[in-house]
Design a protein around this motif. Sequence first.
Motif, PDB file in Angstrom:
ATOM      1  N   SER A 105      21.947   5.034  34.742  1.00 43.24           N
ATOM      2  CA  SER A 105      22.197   5.037  35.855  1.00 43.24           C
ATOM      3  C   SER A 105      21.670   5.300  36.529  1.00 43.24           C
ATOM      4  O   SER A 105      20.055   5.438  36.178  1.00 43.24           O
ATOM      5  CB  SER A 105      23.337   6.085  36.596  1.00 43.24           C
ATOM      6  OG  SER A 105      22.593   7.525  35.770  1.00 43.24           O
ATOM      7  N   TYR A 111      27.483   0.489  34.819  1.00 43.94           N
ATOM      8  CA  TYR A 111      27.152  -0.566  35.552  1.00 43.94           C
ATOM      9  C   TYR A 111      27.870  -2.762  35.221  1.00 43.94           C
ATOM     10  O   TYR A 111      27.962  -2.188  34.069  1.00 43.94           O
ATOM     11  CB  TYR A 111      25.954  -1.016  36.036  1.00 43.94           C
ATOM     12  CG  TYR A 111      25.507  -0.462  37.272  1.00 43.94           C
ATOM     13  CD1 TYR A 111      25.489   0.674  38.574  1.00 43.94           C
ATOM     14  CD2 TYR A 111      24.290   0.952  36.331  1.00 43.94           C
ATOM     15  CE1 TYR A 111      25.177   1.547  38.517  1.00 43.94           C
ATOM     16  CE2 TYR A 111      23.874   2.180  37.188  1.00 43.94           C
ATOM     17  CZ  TYR A 111      24.219   2.395  38.554  1.00 43.94           C
ATOM     18  OH  TYR A 111      23.754   3.242  39.513  1.00 43.94           O
ATOM     19  N   LEU A 131      24.689   2.219  44.635  1.00 44.04           N
ATOM     20  CA  LEU A 131      24.536   0.901  44.098  1.00 44.04           C
ATOM     21  C   LEU A 131      23.574  -0.485  45.157  1.00 44.04           C
ATOM     22  O   LEU A 131      22.552  -0.781  43.975  1.00 44.04           O
ATOM     23  CB  LEU A 131      25.852  -0.322  44.743  1.00 44.04           C
ATOM     24  CG  LEU A 131      27.449   0.478  43.565  1.00 44.04           C
ATOM     25  CD1 LEU A 131      28.604  -0.672  44.768  1.00 44.04           C
ATOM     26  CD2 LEU A 131      27.390  -0.791  42.602  1.00 44.04           C
ATOM     27  N   LEU A 154      27.780  -6.036  41.897  1.00 42.02           N
ATOM     28  CA  LEU A 154      27.509  -5.236  41.609  1.00 42.02           C
ATOM     29  C   LEU A 154      28.399  -4.439  41.737  1.00 42.02           C
ATOM     30  O   LEU A 154      29.033  -4.122  42.323  1.00 42.02           O
ATOM     31  CB  LEU A 154      25.895  -4.749  41.165  1.00 42.02           C
ATOM     32  CG  LEU A 154      25.846  -3.462  40.678  1.00 42.02           C
ATOM     33  CD1 LEU A 154      25.667  -3.871  39.402  1.00 42.02           C
ATOM     34  CD2 LEU A 154      24.411  -3.005  41.758  1.00 42.02           C
ATOM     35  N   LYS A 155      28.832  -3.739  40.690  1.00 35.63           N
ATOM     36  CA  LYS A 155      29.868  -2.191  40.931  1.00 35.63           C
ATOM     37  C   LYS A 155      29.438  -1.509  39.484  1.00 35.63           C
ATOM     38  O   LYS A 155      29.237  -1.624  38.751  1.00 35.63           O
ATOM     39  CB  LYS A 155      31.298  -2.837  40.932  1.00 35.63           C
ATOM     40  CG  LYS A 155      32.036  -2.964  39.206  1.00 35.63           C
ATOM     41  CD  LYS A 155      33.420  -2.896  39.467  1.00 35.63           C
ATOM     42  CE  LYS A 155      34.482  -2.168  39.125  1.00 35.63           C
ATOM     43  NZ  LYS A 155      35.660  -2.542  39.594  1.00 35.63           N
ATOM     44  N   LYS A 156      30.222   0.370  39.893  1.00 34.80           N
ATOM     45  CA  LYS A 156      29.570   0.696  38.960  1.00 34.80           C
ATOM     46  C   LYS A 156      30.805   1.465  38.319  1.00 34.80           C
ATOM     47  O   LYS A 156      31.796   0.746  38.883  1.00 34.80           O
ATOM     48  CB  LYS A 156      29.527   2.061  40.045  1.00 34.80           C
ATOM     49  CG  LYS A 156      28.355   2.735  40.293  1.00 34.80           C
ATOM     50  CD  LYS A 156      27.946   3.970  42.027  1.00 34.80           C
ATOM     51  CE  LYS A 156      27.544   5.048  40.362  1.00 34.80           C
ATOM     52  NZ  LYS A 156      27.434   6.357  41.416  1.00 34.80           N
ATOM     53  N   THR A 180      20.311   0.035  42.830  1.00 30.11           N
ATOM     54  CA  THR A 180      20.133  -0.381  41.872  1.00 30.11           C
ATOM     55  C   THR A 180      20.435  -2.193  41.946  1.00 30.11           C
ATOM     56  O   THR A 180      18.893  -2.364  41.326  1.00 30.11           O
ATOM     57  CB  THR A 180      22.486  -0.226  40.877  1.00 30.11           C
ATOM     58  OG1 THR A 180      22.242   1.380  40.972  1.00 30.11           O
ATOM     59  CG2 THR A 180      21.853  -1.069  39.428  1.00 30.11           C
TER      60      THR A 180
END
Length: 157
Positions: free
Chosen positions: A132, A116, A25, A109-111, A28
């Motif tokens: 990803s 995401y 994260l 933000l999260k997966k 990202t």
Amino acid sequence: MSRFLQLRELKTKQDDAISEYWRDLQGTVGVIREGFSNFLELPEATYLDNERNETPYVRIAKVVNGDYKYVMLHELPGKDGFLEFAIGLTLDRGVSTYPKQTIFTSLKLKKEEGGYLVTSTENNLTHKASGSGLDADFSGLYESLFDILRKHLSYRP
């Protein structure tokens, strides 16, 4: 292998997976910052701040005691599976003009499976990005951020 050693091994795997989740994260967020900078087609990537330090127009920050503080990616806090951060965009009339104004947009933000999720409760924003890492598609997020900033700058007294 004893039951204790089995649990120790599971604990190690869990710790490694959690660390990798947050590292992904954090990386990202760096991809988002760079992608948003490119989306804006900045004439210059940096400007000289008041202390004559070269400073990027687009930076990452976090909220500390109600104020935004610029941070390195590894300093971003995570909570309930979300990494909390803000994108700060510094605006000016020209690279060598002052004062400069920075507008912050807070994001989480999260997966998720296949990509995401980026949200902002203050701006009623929800964006799902497929892919990803460097391959994630955040183009819709950049458009939304641009619209949020345009709306902010359209205010007239």
